[in-house]
Enzyme design. Structure first.
Site, PDB file in Angstrom:
ATOM      1  N   LYS A 259     -29.271 -21.531-126.195  1.00 16.38           N
ATOM      2  CA  LYS A 259     -29.280 -22.413-127.226  1.00 16.38           C
ATOM      3  C   LYS A 259     -30.255 -21.757-128.348  1.00 16.38           C
ATOM      4  O   LYS A 259     -31.265 -20.953-127.985  1.00 16.38           O
ATOM      5  CB  LYS A 259     -30.056 -23.628-126.894  1.00 16.38           C
ATOM      6  CG  LYS A 259     -31.019 -23.703-126.085  1.00 16.38           C
ATOM      7  CD  LYS A 259     -32.426 -23.097-126.244  1.00 16.38           C
ATOM      8  CE  LYS A 259     -32.954 -23.738-127.597  1.00 16.38           C
ATOM      9  NZ  LYS A 259     -34.365 -22.642-127.775  1.00 16.38           N
TER      10      LYS A 259
ATOM     11  N   TYR B 109     -33.800 -29.506-128.741  1.00 15.81           N
ATOM     12  CA  TYR B 109     -33.866 -30.211-127.262  1.00 15.81           C
ATOM     13  C   TYR B 109     -34.004 -31.867-127.840  1.00 15.81           C
ATOM     14  O   TYR B 109     -33.285 -32.619-126.975  1.00 15.81           O
ATOM     15  CB  TYR B 109     -35.243 -29.941-126.719  1.00 15.81           C
ATOM     16  CG  TYR B 109     -35.423 -28.548-126.017  1.00 15.81           C
ATOM     17  CD1 TYR B 109     -34.703 -28.484-124.885  1.00 15.81           C
ATOM     18  CD2 TYR B 109     -35.562 -27.566-126.736  1.00 15.81           C
ATOM     19  CE1 TYR B 109     -34.765 -27.131-124.214  1.00 15.81           C
ATOM     20  CE2 TYR B 109     -35.522 -26.450-126.172  1.00 15.81           C
ATOM     21  CZ  TYR B 109     -35.161 -26.185-124.967  1.00 15.81           C
ATOM     22  OH  TYR B 109     -35.038 -25.054-124.260  1.00 15.81           O
TER      23      TYR B 109
END
Ligand code: NAD
Length: 367
Positions: free
Chosen positions: A115, A200
């Site tokens: 990510k 996140y």
């Protein structure tokens, strides 16, 4: 420790395990991923790829491989000749994710990509397309979506135990040092704290609810004169609105001492994960009325869970739980947050989705 003792301690590869070539031997790979492969159940390390030949050889030998399993970036395509390499795990600075996904797809390898999936919506779309066209799977490495604490929190949210969910609050902040940092270079990172740590909050709010935001608004802030933030933003605060009426308020920063939490507030109770995004020692508490319970979940290696999930899906021929589309959706949300911030914080509409888990594959096995 001698080499032979180190090697005898390593589990022997089983033929049914999915073999990975890991590209990028930085902090995450050396400290977390290679140790996770050493305890993999459905996964095993088959090759490493680095720009530094000595570093690649050392990593290969330390994890029970041979010098022949160490590749350079230029040699990458030679992995196409390796039948025991089924997937490539991309652990490079963000702007390189697209190039290596496309190169991996071209040589017929499945892709697990760290990510954020990319540094733009356009790149993320190209990555999804490249893997689809090549007939390989693309998985976004969202370890939190394979973490027992996050699943226990999702169960509490979606079971109705907290009543109707009204508000969520998530924070992910840390101090980023200046030295030799690709994370502070826009060309390599794509942005500042938002795509690195703020992601996140975006992703976990979506995961816990199973819903997609239809509107976001945000603001950016960087301390004037702080050299670290010449190219990328220091802090972002943003709001996401969901079809069920939930409002999520989030914040991320590269300028404040580490804090990583998520809070969910419902009509009958609340829950908190704090810390929420660490690699270990997560803490989940659920409160209904006067009753406060700490939900205890056996500790697990999040990276093992994530890689073993992808390995099993590859073996079964099924799409992973967090495919490329899941990372692409976050890319669209982050682009809308930046757009809002650049337009004075006005709300920016996103495509509206009413279903649940619209970008995810079948739920992962709980082990
Ligand atoms: P790092 O700086 O420690 O390592 C980066 C690696 O890329 C190094 O091996 C470096 O040599 C190599 N590299 C190749 N080209 C480079 C270039 N032009 N500039 C700089 N380095 C270059 O970074 P990291 O912390 O391992 O992060 C790598 C990726 O993993 C990023 O996408 C990051 O967002 C992601 N990440 C994910 C998690 C997670 O919990 N899932 C945690 C940390 C990092």
């Amino acid at each position: 420790m001698t080499e032979s003792r180190e090697q005898t301690a390593l589990p022997q590869p089983k033929p049914e395990q999915t073999g990975y070539a890991v590209i990028g031997l930085g902090k995450l790979t050396l400290e977390e991923l290679l140790p996770a492969f050493a305890v993999g159940r459905a996964s095993r390390l088959a090759a490493v790829v680095s720009g530094d030949p000595a570093e690649a050889r050392a990593a290969a030998l330390a994890y029970g491989l041979t010098e022949a399993d160490a590749y350079s970036y230029d040699d990458f395509e030679k992995l196409g000749e390796r039948d025991d390499v089924h997937a490539v795990y991309i652990v490079l600075p963000n702007s390189l994710h697209r190039e290596y996904t496309e190169r991996a797809a071209k040589i017929g390898k499945h892709v697990l990509c760290e990510k954020p999936l990319a540094t733009s919506v356009e790149d993320a779309e190209a990555m999804v397309r490249a893997c689809k066209d090549a007939g390989v799977f693309l998985m976004t490495a969202y370890r939190c979506q394979y973490t027992p604490h996050h699943w226990a929190a999702r169960d509490a949210v979606q079971s109705g135990r907290l009543g109707q969910i009204k508000l969520m609050h998530s924070v992910n902040v840390q101090v980023e040092p200046n030295e030799g940092q690709w994370r502070l270079r826009r060309e390599l990172a794509g942005g500042g704290s938002l795509p690195d740590v703020g992601l996140y909050c975006v992703n976990t709010v979506r995961f816990l609810l199973g819903e997609e935001p239809y509107e976001v608004s945000g603001t950016l802030y960087s301390t004037p004169g702080d050299e670290r933030f010449r190219e990328v933003e220091e802090s972002v605060t943003w709001q996401m609105r969901f079809p069920s009426g939930v409002v999520a308020q989030c914040a991320c920063s590269y300028g404040a001492a580490t804090a990583r939490s998520i809070d969910v507030f419902g009509t009958e109770g609340r829950l908190a994960i704090d810390p929420a995004f660490d690699y270990q020692n997560l803490r989940l508490t659920v409160q209904t009325g006067q009753d406060v319970t700490e939900v205890r979940v056996p500790p697990e290696d999040q990276f093992r869970l994530e890689t073993d999930h992808f390995s099993r899906r590859i073996q079964e021929g099924c799409a992973p739980y967090t495919p490329g589309e899941e990372g692409l959706q976050d890319q669209k949300i982050m682009a809308a947050i930046y757009q809002s911030a650049h337009e004075g914080g006005r709300p920016v509409a996103l495509e509206r989705f009413e279903g649940r888990d619209v970008f995810r594959g079948a739920a992962p096995e709980r082990s």
